[in-house]
Every structure is written in structure tokens, then in C-alpha cells.
Design a protein around this motif. Structure first.
Motif, PDB file in Angstrom:
ATOM      1  N   SER A  25       0.839  -1.183   0.000  1.00  0.00           N
ATOM      2  CA  SER A  25       0.000   0.000   0.000  1.00  0.00           C
ATOM      3  C   SER A  25       0.878   1.238   0.000  1.00  0.00           C
ATOM      4  N   GLY A  26       0.317   2.335  -0.492  1.00  0.00           N
ATOM      5  CA  GLY A  26       1.042   3.589  -0.486  1.00  0.00           C
ATOM      6  C   GLY A  26       1.996   3.784  -1.646  1.00  0.00           C
ATOM      7  N   PHE A  27       2.002   2.860  -2.582  1.00  0.00           N
ATOM      8  CA  PHE A  27       2.862   2.996  -3.751  1.00  0.00           C
ATOM      9  C   PHE A  27       2.321   2.144  -4.876  1.00  0.00           C
ATOM     10  N   ASP A  28       2.799   2.420  -6.064  1.00  0.00           N
ATOM     11  CA  ASP A  28       2.374   1.685  -7.245  1.00  0.00           C
ATOM     12  C   ASP A  28       3.267   0.468  -7.412  1.00  0.00           C
ATOM     13  N   LEU A  29       2.699  -0.694  -7.228  1.00  0.00           N
ATOM     14  CA  LEU A  29       3.468  -1.934  -7.299  1.00  0.00           C
ATOM     15  C   LEU A  29       4.074  -2.158  -8.681  1.00  0.00           C
ATOM     16  N   ASP A  30       3.506  -1.542  -9.685  1.00  0.00           N
ATOM     17  CA  ASP A  30       4.013  -1.698 -11.051  1.00  0.00           C
ATOM     18  C   ASP A  30       5.450  -1.237 -11.200  1.00  0.00           C
ATOM     19  N   TYR A  31       5.877  -0.342 -10.344  1.00  0.00           N
ATOM     20  CA  TYR A  31       7.186   0.266 -10.493  1.00  0.00           C
ATOM     21  C   TYR A  31       8.184  -0.176  -9.432  1.00  0.00           C
ATOM     22  N   TYR A  32       7.928  -1.314  -8.813  1.00  0.00           N
ATOM     23  CA  TYR A  32       8.805  -1.840  -7.780  1.00  0.00           C
ATOM     24  C   TYR A  32       9.133  -3.301  -8.021  1.00  0.00           C
ATOM     25  N   HIS A  33      10.376  -3.644  -7.744  1.00  0.00           N
ATOM     26  CA  HIS A  33      10.771  -5.039  -7.628  1.00  0.00           C
ATOM     27  C   HIS A  33      10.434  -5.503  -6.210  1.00  0.00           C
ATOM     28  N   SER A  53       9.750  -5.911 -11.795  1.00  0.00           N
ATOM     29  CA  SER A  53       8.539  -5.205 -12.194  1.00  0.00           C
ATOM     30  C   SER A  53       7.986  -5.733 -13.506  1.00  0.00           C
ATOM     31  N   SER A  54       8.846  -6.336 -14.318  1.00  0.00           N
ATOM     32  CA  SER A  54       8.420  -6.909 -15.583  1.00  0.00           C
ATOM     33  C   SER A  54       7.893  -8.325 -15.446  1.00  0.00           C
ATOM     34  N   GLY A  55       7.975  -8.893 -14.246  1.00  0.00           N
ATOM     35  CA  GLY A  55       7.456 -10.220 -14.001  1.00  0.00           C
ATOM     36  C   GLY A  55       8.478 -11.335 -14.009  1.00  0.00           C
ATOM     37  N   GLY A  56       9.712 -11.021 -14.320  1.00  0.00           N
ATOM     38  CA  GLY A  56      10.746 -12.032 -14.293  1.00  0.00           C
ATOM     39  C   GLY A  56      11.063 -12.459 -12.872  1.00  0.00           C
ATOM     40  N   GLN A 100      12.519   0.453  -5.708  1.00  0.00           N
ATOM     41  CA  GLN A 100      12.131   1.154  -6.918  1.00  0.00           C
ATOM     42  C   GLN A 100      12.887   0.636  -8.123  1.00  0.00           C
ATOM     43  N   VAL A 101      12.229   0.671  -9.246  1.00  0.00           N
ATOM     44  CA  VAL A 101      12.798   0.147 -10.484  1.00  0.00           C
ATOM     45  C   VAL A 101      13.790   1.124 -11.099  1.00  0.00           C
ATOM     46  N   ARG A 102      14.960   0.617 -11.416  1.00  0.00           N
ATOM     47  CA  ARG A 102      15.904   1.325 -12.256  1.00  0.00           C
ATOM     48  C   ARG A 102      16.014   0.614 -13.601  1.00  0.00           C
ATOM     49  N   ASP A 103      16.061  -0.695 -13.539  1.00  0.00           N
ATOM     50  CA  ASP A 103      16.101  -1.543 -14.717  1.00  0.00           C
ATOM     51  C   ASP A 103      14.972  -2.564 -14.597  1.00  0.00           C
TER      52      ASP A 103
END
Length: 127
Positions: A25-33, A53-56, A100-103
Motif C-alpha cells: 500500500s502507499g505505492f504503485d506496485l508496477d514500479y517496484y521489484h 517489475s516486468s514479471g521475471g 524502486q525500479v531502475r532496470d
């Protein structure tokens, strides 16, 4: 505020299964590993699995045996760890962590790479 809450732990017999959940909660899971870690008393925290974040996914315990499976459901804001054929040595406190996602293709695999952690859920494997 970013929060991670683990659940699903408990007592299970050897050979049994558990599914751990990490509610975000409190953040967009799409942009986190998201990583799953475990730590037994007096032991260092070790990585179990991570999902980018890409599902790998990458598993670090019992490679090739398929006992642990990490998955994510962004719509439900939840990451899971399915654990099968559990052994007494799997007993530990299990944590989920986010970074957070960098790659998008690279899933962090070390504790120091994650800045956000849940409080943990205890898993005890015993007959």
C-alpha cells in the motif's frame, strides 16, 4: 506512506505447503521489484526469491526443485510466495521487501538493494 504487510505464516508439517502474501500500500506496485527473504534466529537474512517489475523471477533456494514460487498480482496489490514440500530447515521469519525500479529486467538479489521492508511472518516447519 509505503507499507508492506506479510501474512500467511504459521505452523506446518514437513512436506506441507504455505502461501505467503505481501500486501502493498502507499505505492504503485508496477514500479517496484519485490523480494522475499528469510531469517532464522541468530542467522543472517538470506534471499529466497525475487520478482522484477516486468514479471521475471529468480529463485535462490533449492534451485531446480521448484519448491518456492514467487508471483505478483498488481491489481490486488499483492505479491505471493508459494512454498511446497516444506522442510524443517525452512523454518524462519519471512520478509518481503520492495525497491524502486531502475532496470525493469533486473531484479535485486541482495538485502542492501532493498530499502522498504515488511515486519515479517513466522514460518515453522515441524511435525
Amino acid at each position: 506512506q509505503l507499507q508492506l504487510v506479510e501474512s500467511g505464516g504459521g505452523l506446518v508439517q514437513p512436506g506441507g505447503s504455505l502461501r505467503l502474501s505481501c500486501a502493498a500500500s502507499g505505492f504503485d506496485l508496477d514500479y517496484y521489484h519485490i523480494g522475499w527473504f528469510r531469517q532464522a534466529p541468530g542467522k543472517v537474512r538470506e534471499v529466497v526469491s525475487c520478482i522484477s517489475s516486468s514479471g521475471g523471477t529468480t529463485n535462490y533456494v533449492d534451485l531446480g526443485k521448484g519448491r518456492f514460487t514467487i508471483s505478483r498480482d498488481n491489481a490486488k496489490h499483492t505479491v505471493y510466495l508459494q512454498m511446497n514440500s516444506l522442510k524443517p530447515e525452512d523454518t524462519a521469519e519471512y520478509y518481503c521487501a520492495a525497491e524502486q525500479v531502475r532496470d525493469p529486467l533486473r531484479c535485486p538479489q541482495h538485502t542492501h538493494e532493498y530499502h522498504y521492508w515488511g515486519q515479517g511472518t513466522q514460518v515453522t516447519v515441524s511435525s
